[in-house]
Design an enzyme around this catalytic site. Structure first.
Site, PDB file in Angstrom:
ATOM      1  N   THR A   1      -3.567 -11.088 -23.072  1.00 46.35           N
ATOM      2  CA  THR A   1      -2.658  -9.937 -23.208  1.00 46.35           C
ATOM      3  C   THR A   1      -1.258 -10.291 -22.684  1.00 46.35           C
ATOM      4  O   THR A   1      -0.679  -9.582 -21.872  1.00 46.35           O
ATOM      5  CB  THR A   1      -3.220  -8.707 -22.475  1.00 46.35           C
ATOM      6  OG1 THR A   1      -3.543  -9.077 -21.128  1.00 46.35           O
ATOM      7  CG2 THR A   1      -4.444  -8.162 -23.163  1.00 46.35           C
TER       8      THR A   1
ATOM      9  N   ASP B   1      -6.050  -3.080  -3.645  1.00 47.67           N
ATOM     10  CA  ASP B   1      -7.292  -2.433  -4.096  1.00 47.67           C
ATOM     11  C   ASP B   1      -8.344  -3.514  -4.344  1.00 47.67           C
ATOM     12  O   ASP B   1      -8.869  -3.680  -5.450  1.00 47.67           O
ATOM     13  CB  ASP B   1      -7.051  -1.573  -5.349  1.00 47.67           C
ATOM     14  CG  ASP B   1      -6.432  -2.331  -6.498  1.00 47.67           C
ATOM     15  OD1 ASP B   1      -5.555  -3.183  -6.253  1.00 47.67           O
ATOM     16  OD2 ASP B   1      -6.832  -2.079  -7.653  1.00 47.67           O
TER      17      ASP B   1
ATOM     18  N   ASP C   1      -3.050  -8.008  -4.139  1.00 47.95           N
ATOM     19  CA  ASP C   1      -3.244  -6.580  -4.400  1.00 47.95           C
ATOM     20  C   ASP C   1      -4.062  -5.964  -3.266  1.00 47.95           C
ATOM     21  O   ASP C   1      -4.940  -6.629  -2.695  1.00 47.95           O
ATOM     22  CB  ASP C   1      -4.036  -6.380  -5.700  1.00 47.95           C
ATOM     23  CG  ASP C   1      -3.145  -6.270  -6.919  1.00 47.95           C
ATOM     24  OD1 ASP C   1      -1.959  -6.621  -6.831  1.00 47.95           O
ATOM     25  OD2 ASP C   1      -3.664  -5.847  -7.977  1.00 47.95           O
TER      26      ASP C   1
ATOM     27  N   GLU D   1       3.005  -8.850 -14.061  1.00 51.20           N
ATOM     28  CA  GLU D   1       1.957  -9.823 -14.420  1.00 51.20           C
ATOM     29  C   GLU D   1       2.340 -10.575 -15.702  1.00 51.20           C
ATOM     30  O   GLU D   1       2.082 -11.769 -15.825  1.00 51.20           O
ATOM     31  CB  GLU D   1       0.622  -9.099 -14.599  1.00 51.20           C
ATOM     32  CG  GLU D   1      -0.537 -10.010 -14.919  1.00 51.20           C
ATOM     33  CD  GLU D   1      -1.854  -9.241 -15.001  1.00 51.20           C
ATOM     34  OE1 GLU D   1      -2.544  -9.151 -13.982  1.00 51.20           O
ATOM     35  OE2 GLU D   1      -2.170  -8.722 -16.099  1.00 51.20           O
TER      36      GLU D   1
ATOM     37  N   HIS E   1      -7.424 -14.854 -14.328  1.00 44.28           N
ATOM     38  CA  HIS E   1      -7.890 -13.463 -14.391  1.00 44.28           C
ATOM     39  C   HIS E   1      -9.340 -13.411 -14.886  1.00 44.28           C
ATOM     40  O   HIS E   1      -9.683 -14.044 -15.887  1.00 44.28           O
ATOM     41  CB  HIS E   1      -6.976 -12.683 -15.334  1.00 44.28           C
ATOM     42  CG  HIS E   1      -7.130 -11.199 -15.245  1.00 44.28           C
ATOM     43  ND1 HIS E   1      -8.258 -10.541 -15.678  1.00 44.28           N
ATOM     44  CD2 HIS E   1      -6.293 -10.245 -14.783  1.00 44.28           C
ATOM     45  CE1 HIS E   1      -8.096  -9.245 -15.486  1.00 44.28           C
ATOM     46  NE2 HIS E   1      -6.921  -9.035 -14.938  1.00 44.28           N
TER      47      HIS E   1
ATOM     48  N   ALA F   1       0.870  -1.176   0.000  1.00 40.19           N
ATOM     49  CA  ALA F   1       0.000   0.000   0.000  1.00 40.19           C
ATOM     50  C   ALA F   1       0.906   1.224   0.000  1.00 40.19           C
ATOM     51  O   ALA F   1       1.337   1.704   1.048  1.00 40.19           O
ATOM     52  CB  ALA F   1      -0.910  -0.015   1.213  1.00 40.19           C
TER      53      ALA F   1
END
Ligand code: UD2
Length: 292
Positions: free
Chosen positions: A185, A153, A151, A243, A173, A62
């Site tokens: 991607t 968020d 993560d 990623e 994902h 964070a």
């Protein structure tokens, strides 16, 4: 004590055994389970893992304005994440004083780890690989059995327990679980260490969740950190930073367990396939929370 699961009370050839989930892939071609609601017996898993007296580490970063996500993240983790297990949160932040006071359950602890801020969000996300690698090497290796790197968020909305433990664990994902590999991607430039050519790939994994045995996650982070360094020397940054490298790593080092998008979702709505939302990205205005 529960010694068997309800599903095991029937022969393997029984068609009713298949009734759990027929609508989704529940095992990969390399025989790793894919965890969906309806594929596991929570109580049975607890009878296996609780006697092991394991310690579960969780890292979360964070930095800068992302400290605002910590309160919901930690409070919801206290409601759903690995309840009944020894959990040690490690909050990596440039503002230890801004880490909210959250009441922790018994056998649950939180340690703040001070790190510098950055004026590039990409440096913060990809820098996690090196920081986690170093942290495991210098501290965690003898202090925890499993580690989850998540993560911030995000928010927990449902049970997340021992069904998520394995040697190496990746989360599919939410944006790609219905798509074919050439739509993923992945990094497509051969100049990057994260390069995956069209026609290759298994699944697209989210960078928001890496987990497994501490020594295995160490190998993930060390390898990705080395690839990131080579890319930096060659002045290339993979399309989705760490990623992209994580996806390359898991293409050639198959995860031993996959978490379905129940464990990495967006929003709180259910679908016929994602019947329960356990962990979800929260909405953020990137122009307001990122430094660049
Ligand atoms: C995706 C991935 C993310 C990461 C990123 C790489 C998912 C759902 N998300 O999300 O894991 O791989 O792509 O480009 O798979 N952070 C800070 N301060 C900042 C910026 C980031 O603390 O100013 C930390 C924080 O823990 C955050 C994480 O880095 O959760 C990832 O950053 P992001 O959520 O902004 O990345 P995003 O949404 O592009």
């Amino acid at each position: 004590m529960l010694a068997h699961s309800r599903n095991c009370d029937m022969p393997l050839y029984s068609p009713s055994f298949l009734e759990g989930r027929k609508d989704v892939v529940t095992v990969t071609p390399w025989l790793a389970p894919v965890v969906w609601e309806g594929t596991f017996d929570k109580d049975l898993l607890d009878t296996i893992y609780k006697p092991k007296n394991i310690t579960v580490a969780m890292t979360v970063f964070a930095v800068g304005k992302y400290v605002q996500f910590l309160k919901d993240f930690l409070e919801s983790a206290e409601s759903y994440f690995m309840l009944g297990y020894r959990v040690h949160y490690y909050v990596f932040t440039d503002q230890p004083e801004a880490v909210p006071m959250v009441t922790l359950g018994s056998d649950r602890r939180l340690t703040k780890v001070k790190i510098p801020g950055s004026n590039r969000w990409q440096e913060i996300t990809l820098g996690r690989m090196e920081r986690i690698e170093n942290f495991i090497e210098t501290q965690l290796i003898n202090q925890a059995d499993y580690i989850f790197c998540l993560d911030v968020d995000t928010k927990f909305y449902g049970h997340w327990g021992a069904e998520t433990l394995s040697r190496t664990v990746a989360a599919v994902h939410f944006g790609f679980f219905t798509r074919s590999r050439d739509a993923f991607t992945y990094e497509r430039r051969p100049e990057s260490q994260a390069y995956i050519p069209y026609g290759e790939g298994d699944y697209y994994y989210g960078g928001a969740m890496i987990a497994g045995l501490v020594e295995e996650v160490y190998k993930v982070t060390k390898t990705c950190r080395m690839w990131l360094e080579i890319d930096k020397v060659n002045s290339i940054e993979a399309v989705w930073q760490e990623e992209s490298h994580l996806n390359k790593y898991f293409l050639y080092n198959k995860p031993t367990k996959l978490l379905s998008p129940e464990y990495l979702w967006h929003g709180t709505y259910h679908t016929d396939v994602v019947k329960i939302v356990r962990f979800t990205q929260v909405w953020k205005d990137v122009s307001k929370v990122r430094p660049n």
